[in-house]
Write an enzyme that holds these catalytic residues in place. Sequence first.
Site, PDB file in Angstrom:
ATOM      1  N   HIS A 123       0.857  -1.182   0.000  1.00 13.73           N
ATOM      2  CA  HIS A 123       0.000   0.000   0.000  1.00 13.73           C
ATOM      3  C   HIS A 123       0.895   1.235   0.000  1.00 13.73           C
ATOM      4  CE1 HIS A 123      -3.639  -2.350   0.903  1.00 13.73           C
ATOM      5  NE2 HIS A 123      -2.913  -3.014   1.796  1.00 13.73           N
ATOM      6  N   ASP A 126      -1.407   8.853  -0.340  1.00 14.10           N
ATOM      7  CA  ASP A 126      -1.435  10.131  -1.049  1.00 14.10           C
ATOM      8  C   ASP A 126      -2.201  11.102  -0.175  1.00 14.10           C
ATOM      9  OD1 ASP A 126      -2.076  12.330  -2.606  1.00 14.10           O
ATOM     10  OD2 ASP A 126      -3.095  11.207  -4.183  1.00 14.10           O
ATOM     11  N   HIS A 128      -3.575  14.804   0.218  1.00 13.91           N
ATOM     12  CA  HIS A 128      -3.856  15.970  -0.601  1.00 13.91           C
ATOM     13  C   HIS A 128      -3.275  17.253  -0.008  1.00 13.91           C
ATOM     14  CE1 HIS A 128      -7.554  13.989  -2.780  1.00 13.91           C
ATOM     15  NE2 HIS A 128      -6.438  13.290  -2.892  1.00 13.91           N
ATOM     16  N   HIS A 163      -5.566   9.188   0.999  1.00 14.16           N
ATOM     17  CA  HIS A 163      -6.056   7.874   0.563  1.00 14.16           C
ATOM     18  C   HIS A 163      -4.893   7.054   0.032  1.00 14.16           C
ATOM     19  CE1 HIS A 163      -5.769   8.938  -3.757  1.00 14.16           C
ATOM     20  NE2 HIS A 163      -6.200  10.138  -3.383  1.00 14.16           N
ATOM     21  N   CYS A 164      -5.122   5.772  -0.133  1.00 17.96           N
ATOM     22  CA  CYS A 164      -4.132   4.901  -0.764  1.00 17.96           C
ATOM     23  C   CYS A 164      -4.155   5.149  -2.261  1.00 17.96           C
ATOM     24  CB  CYS A 164      -4.443   3.440  -0.455  1.00 17.96           C
ATOM     25  SG  CYS A 164      -3.169   2.291  -1.073  1.00 17.96           S
ATOM     26  N   HIS A 172      -8.461   0.161  -3.815  1.00 17.84           N
ATOM     27  CA  HIS A 172      -7.923   0.423  -2.477  1.00 17.84           C
ATOM     28  C   HIS A 172      -8.783   1.445  -1.739  1.00 17.84           C
ATOM     29  CE1 HIS A 172      -3.850  -1.607  -2.528  1.00 17.84           C
ATOM     30  NE2 HIS A 172      -4.297  -1.804  -3.767  1.00 17.84           N
ATOM     31  N   MET A 177      -9.670   2.785   2.332  1.00 17.00           N
ATOM     32  CA  MET A 177      -8.375   3.417   2.607  1.00 17.00           C
ATOM     33  C   MET A 177      -8.420   4.913   2.324  1.00 17.00           C
ATOM     34  SD  MET A 177      -5.523   0.578   1.584  1.00 17.00           S
ATOM     35  CE  MET A 177      -4.374   1.268   2.783  1.00 17.00           C
ATOM     36  N   HIS A 269     -26.278  17.026   4.540  1.00 13.32           N
ATOM     37  CA  HIS A 269     -27.375  17.804   5.104  1.00 13.32           C
ATOM     38  C   HIS A 269     -27.663  17.301   6.513  1.00 13.32           C
ATOM     39  CE1 HIS A 269     -31.282  19.908   5.163  1.00 13.32           C
ATOM     40  NE2 HIS A 269     -31.816  18.796   5.619  1.00 13.32           N
ATOM     41  N   GLU A 288     -22.313  31.089   4.113  1.00  9.89           N
ATOM     42  CA  GLU A 288     -23.106  31.192   5.338  1.00  9.89           C
ATOM     43  C   GLU A 288     -24.565  30.840   5.081  1.00  9.89           C
ATOM     44  OE1 GLU A 288     -22.438  35.177   6.728  1.00  9.89           O
ATOM     45  OE2 GLU A 288     -20.519  34.649   7.664  1.00  9.89           O
ATOM     46  N   THR A 292     -27.595  22.581   2.515  1.00  6.80           N
ATOM     47  CA  THR A 292     -26.948  21.354   2.055  1.00  6.80           C
ATOM     48  C   THR A 292     -25.675  21.754   1.336  1.00  6.80           C
ATOM     49  OG1 THR A 292     -29.081  20.247   1.739  1.00  6.80           O
ATOM     50  CG2 THR A 292     -27.200  19.297   0.595  1.00  6.80           C
ATOM     51  N   HIS A 318     -28.206  13.876   1.114  1.00  5.38           N
ATOM     52  CA  HIS A 318     -29.549  14.203   0.646  1.00  5.38           C
ATOM     53  C   HIS A 318     -29.832  13.683  -0.764  1.00  5.38           C
ATOM     54  CE1 HIS A 318     -33.403  16.146   0.826  1.00  5.38           C
ATOM     55  NE2 HIS A 318     -33.116  16.700   2.003  1.00  5.38           N
TER      56      HIS A 318
END
Length: 487
Positions: A123, A126, A128, A163-164, A172, A177, A269, A288, A292, A318
């Site tokens: 494995h 990554d 972000h 994530h993988c 994965h 993952m 939501h 503001e 949703t 939703h």
Amino acid sequence: MKTLKTIKQLFLPMLLLASSVLLLGCVNDDKKTNENSADIAVNQEMIAELTSPPHVPTPIGARKAKKLIVKMEILEEEGEMTDGVKYMYWTFGGTVPGSFIRTRVGDEVEFHLQNHPNNKLPHNIDLHAVTGPGGGAESSFVAPGHSKVFSFKTLNPGLYVYHCATAPVGMHIANGMYGLILVEPEGGLAPVDKEYYIMQGDFYTKGANGERGLQPFDMQKAVDERADYVVFNGSVGALTGDNAITANVGETVRLFVGNGGPNLVSSFHVIGEIFDRVHVEGGDLINENIQTTLIPAGGAAIVEFRVDVPGSLIMVDHSIFRAFNKGALGMLKVSGEEDKKIYSGEIRDDIYLPEGPGIQTMPTTDEIVESEIPAKSFEEQMEFGKQAYMQTCFACHQGDGQGIANAFPPLAKSDYLNADVDRAISAVLHGLTGEITVNGNKYNSVMTRQTLSPDEVANVLTYVYNSWGNSGKVVTRDMVMKVKNKK
């Protein structure tokens, strides 16, 4: 006097030049921000606090940038998707989603990715939040029984997915993952009373939704984006009943919400609440008064609101069939004093007689799928009945049978239910409308006819009658058929 055309000819180049200067200034400001973050010195080393969902680590506050040691173990282990349905999850830290990582801008993160020796596959990770090849994936590919170490500087504040990214990447991620890493701005986020960690994911199994046993991953369903389960925090009911998150009236709540995907966008939501502030896609843009918020696959959002009235607030995707049929449903239980100025509850129940022929009826179908595995014992009835309950009754009556105040009656210690078993069978078979009184409280909602086989009706009612302080009746197929055939 110059014409309008002449004025435009004179000033348009000047406006374009000014716009270019402003845009260049913005780009340069952003670049300076990143450069400044890269130049922040770290003053000492510390071990990162990692937490399992729905919990989050202690807020950063005003702490200085540090060398932050993150140790994360990859575990491949069997878990429960829903009652009777098992799944082999691949996890960061033993949970889906993986452990929550909390950092601040300028931290130097030394990441230790450990692949447990009992695992079967290599494995990687990554993140972000990483500026670098593959978000760390190129430096972290690790075989079972090994550990990889790499480091990165947190340059941009925000809430980020990790994530993988090992091929096939989608598989994965689909096996669980993924997780969230928060990079707080200098000085930290504004304080709130409660913070929680929620992450949506879609799962694809060889068997249909609810089919019992250990279910393998189905690659073709994943490619076709035909999810069997869409859930919060890795399984159906992970945020309901005893696992529900909590708050008190008057408190401010911050939810760190991610979407692991791998395929579906989330329409997040909270029923009965309005988001005061949303960090759109986990970044600096604040929206503001939001009902949703869209969270893309591989994205996140920070939502903040104050809870003003008590009750059970239902969190959903939703795209609503995902919530009530595939599992994307959780609960925030709010305790405290009622405020009738904000929400009165039911004031009265009047008779309404509509004019004309436009009276709606409940949708019905004659297509009933027979249960493939009829229960042979009381224990099996309870097992199968609980599964049917979680699939068909849970959203309205809740995992503990308490119902939803002023909307759906309780099944726990229900005088209405325990007084007449044939009436209860009929309600499941044919639906129920009109006012009823349960435990001294009046309800006037609609229960639609349930598409269940006679065996499934018997199982689910046996489970209900033998749970939450009810009478302990055992309902059989013959009892169901007698009510069904009654004219």
